[in-house]
Design a protein around this motif. Sequence first.
Motif, PDB file in Angstrom:
ATOM      1  N   ARG A   1       0.851  -1.187   0.000  1.00 43.49           N
ATOM      2  CA  ARG A   1       0.000   0.000   0.000  1.00 43.49           C
ATOM      3  C   ARG A   1       0.886   1.236   0.000  1.00 43.49           C
ATOM      4  NH1 ARG A   1      -5.231  -1.493   0.878  1.00 43.49           N
ATOM      5  NH2 ARG A   1      -5.561  -3.516   1.864  1.00 43.49           N
ATOM      6  N   THR A   2       0.548   2.195  -0.828  1.00 40.65           N
ATOM      7  CA  THR A   2       1.415   3.360  -0.964  1.00 40.65           C
ATOM      8  C   THR A   2       0.681   4.652  -0.629  1.00 40.65           C
ATOM      9  OG1 THR A   2       0.936   3.736  -3.300  1.00 40.65           O
ATOM     10  CG2 THR A   2       2.719   2.210  -2.793  1.00 40.65           C
ATOM     11  N   VAL A   3       1.474   5.620  -0.169  1.00 39.04           N
ATOM     12  CA  VAL A   3       0.992   6.968   0.120  1.00 39.04           C
ATOM     13  C   VAL A   3       1.804   7.914  -0.758  1.00 39.04           C
ATOM     14  CG1 VAL A   3       0.702   8.747   1.882  1.00 39.04           C
ATOM     15  CG2 VAL A   3       0.457   6.315   2.491  1.00 39.04           C
ATOM     16  N   PRO A   4       1.161   8.682  -1.645  1.00 40.16           N
ATOM     17  CA  PRO A   4       1.931   9.513  -2.572  1.00 40.16           C
ATOM     18  C   PRO A   4       2.612  10.689  -1.886  1.00 40.16           C
ATOM     19  CG  PRO A   4      -0.409   9.924  -2.828  1.00 40.16           C
ATOM     20  CD  PRO A   4      -0.293   8.764  -1.886  1.00 40.16           C
TER      21      PRO A   4
ATOM     22  N   LEU B   1      -1.175  13.751   5.447  1.00 34.35           N
ATOM     23  CA  LEU B   1      -1.281  12.970   6.671  1.00 34.35           C
ATOM     24  C   LEU B   1      -2.592  12.193   6.748  1.00 34.35           C
ATOM     25  CD1 LEU B   1       0.333  15.300   9.365  1.00 34.35           C
ATOM     26  CD2 LEU B   1       1.376  13.487   7.995  1.00 34.35           C
ATOM     27  N   GLU B   2      -3.641  12.725   6.162  1.00 31.58           N
ATOM     28  CA  GLU B   2      -4.903  11.980   6.153  1.00 31.58           C
ATOM     29  C   GLU B   2      -4.782  10.728   5.293  1.00 31.58           C
ATOM     30  OE1 GLU B   2      -8.209  14.420   5.082  1.00 31.58           O
ATOM     31  OE2 GLU B   2      -8.009  15.753   6.829  1.00 31.58           O
TER      32      GLU B   2
ATOM     33  N   ILE C   1       3.858   8.948  11.841  1.00 28.39           N
ATOM     34  CA  ILE C   1       4.201   7.554  11.551  1.00 28.39           C
ATOM     35  C   ILE C   1       4.315   6.761  12.845  1.00 28.39           C
ATOM     36  CG2 ILE C   1       6.029   6.041  10.680  1.00 28.39           C
ATOM     37  CD1 ILE C   1       6.588   8.265   8.574  1.00 28.39           C
ATOM     38  N   VAL C   2       5.005   7.322  13.818  1.00 25.51           N
ATOM     39  CA  VAL C   2       5.166   6.624  15.102  1.00 25.51           C
ATOM     40  C   VAL C   2       3.815   6.438  15.777  1.00 25.51           C
ATOM     41  CG1 VAL C   2       6.224   6.721  17.386  1.00 25.51           C
ATOM     42  CG2 VAL C   2       7.524   7.465  15.385  1.00 25.51           C
ATOM     43  N   ARG C   3       2.980   7.469  15.754  1.00 18.70           N
ATOM     44  CA  ARG C   3       1.656   7.368  16.380  1.00 18.70           C
ATOM     45  C   ARG C   3       0.836   6.254  15.742  1.00 18.70           C
ATOM     46  NH1 ARG C   3      -3.566   8.594  16.019  1.00 18.70           N
ATOM     47  NH2 ARG C   3      -3.397   9.297  13.854  1.00 18.70           N
TER      48      ARG C   3
END
Length: 408
Positions: free
Chosen positions: A154-157, A173-174, A208-210
């Motif tokens: 799964r990717t996030v652009p 971030l959403e 990312i950590v959250r």
Amino acid sequence: MSDFSPAAGLSPWQRTAAGAGLLGADGAIAATIFAEMSALAARTGAINLGQGFPDEDGPAEVLEAARSAIADGVNQYPPGIGLPVLREAVARHQAHWYGIELDAASEVLVTAGATEALAASILAFVDAGDDVVTFEPYYDAYAALIARAGGVHRTVPLAWSAEASGAVWQPDLEALGRAVTDRTRMIIVNSPHNPTGAVLDDEVLVEIVRLAERHDALIVTDEVYEHLVFDGAHRPIATLPGARERTITISSGGKTFSTTGWKIGWLTAPAHLVAAVLAVKQFLTYVNGAPFQPAIAAGLDLPDAFFAEAAATLAGKREVLAAGLEAAGFAVARPQAGYFIVADASPLGFSDGAELCRRLPELAGVVGVPVTAFVHPERHDAYRSLVRFAFCKRMPVLEEASTRLAAL
């Protein structure tokens, strides 16, 4: 967010290759764009700014340490976890630069470059059907390794946005929050980033950590350009609260010391994670590069001034190539770090970066790589006109390349 699963109805190897985009229409293994562009450069005599390797040697101290190790008989199998001299140097390095205290005996693993560290980590922890999240564009090995493990990529652009300071690449971030779910086994974080040269904002790292804590996911970081940041300093995600216990941090000596052919990398993590990765790594390369391990250790112990000078020198090379690209009419995204610069060919009238790359040897005597090589086919349109050029070359080469490009 995209969902890329290996194709059904194929052999295991074909599923792996199809999931990584390596199969042609006839089912045969397709040559990568990198191989195609390098062959094109060799055939035409064009300057090859496609692949990211330096064309000059690294520091004399590091090279001499390798020669000495060979002469001293460090030529047989090293320990599976790596020679103590390098593991201890990595531990000193992490403490010195980032304040991360490590047990060199159990929390550091030497690998055959960063790519093997990534492979062993993914194969150790990702099972069939597990989600693995990366940012896109992504280093091409990620897709292949996730597919080999049977995972779902799964990717996030990373969005290109023109600002007064230049074009920047940061994720929404959403969109990141939608991508990371309870099915997520691993989040791969590449910062400084290849191919864009972006450095992820602290706000992104914290999120990312959250998300990793909320969904009990591992974080795997690819930090091979950590010492090649042009403004400010690199911040490993493992330094953030709540991150270290679930983070595998990966780096290597190849980019920092211009020794990409040595393939000496490492990872650091809590001991139980290192043990799990080592269980896989021992059946990949088993061990590697005995005489080069003390040489990279010598590099890691070089004075701080060496690392500052390396980044400053590369920043100067970035400016030379950026000026040539801008003179040619490209819109340029000045990178914050790394070896590469991304340029938009659409102002030149080229909507297809891959087509332009195949014509550039004829038009300008230079070779680049289309950014679509780093994204899934369904997202090609968002990056179609973008081309990546490497500036980790000798200054005369970059000056000649800039002159040729400006002639466009």
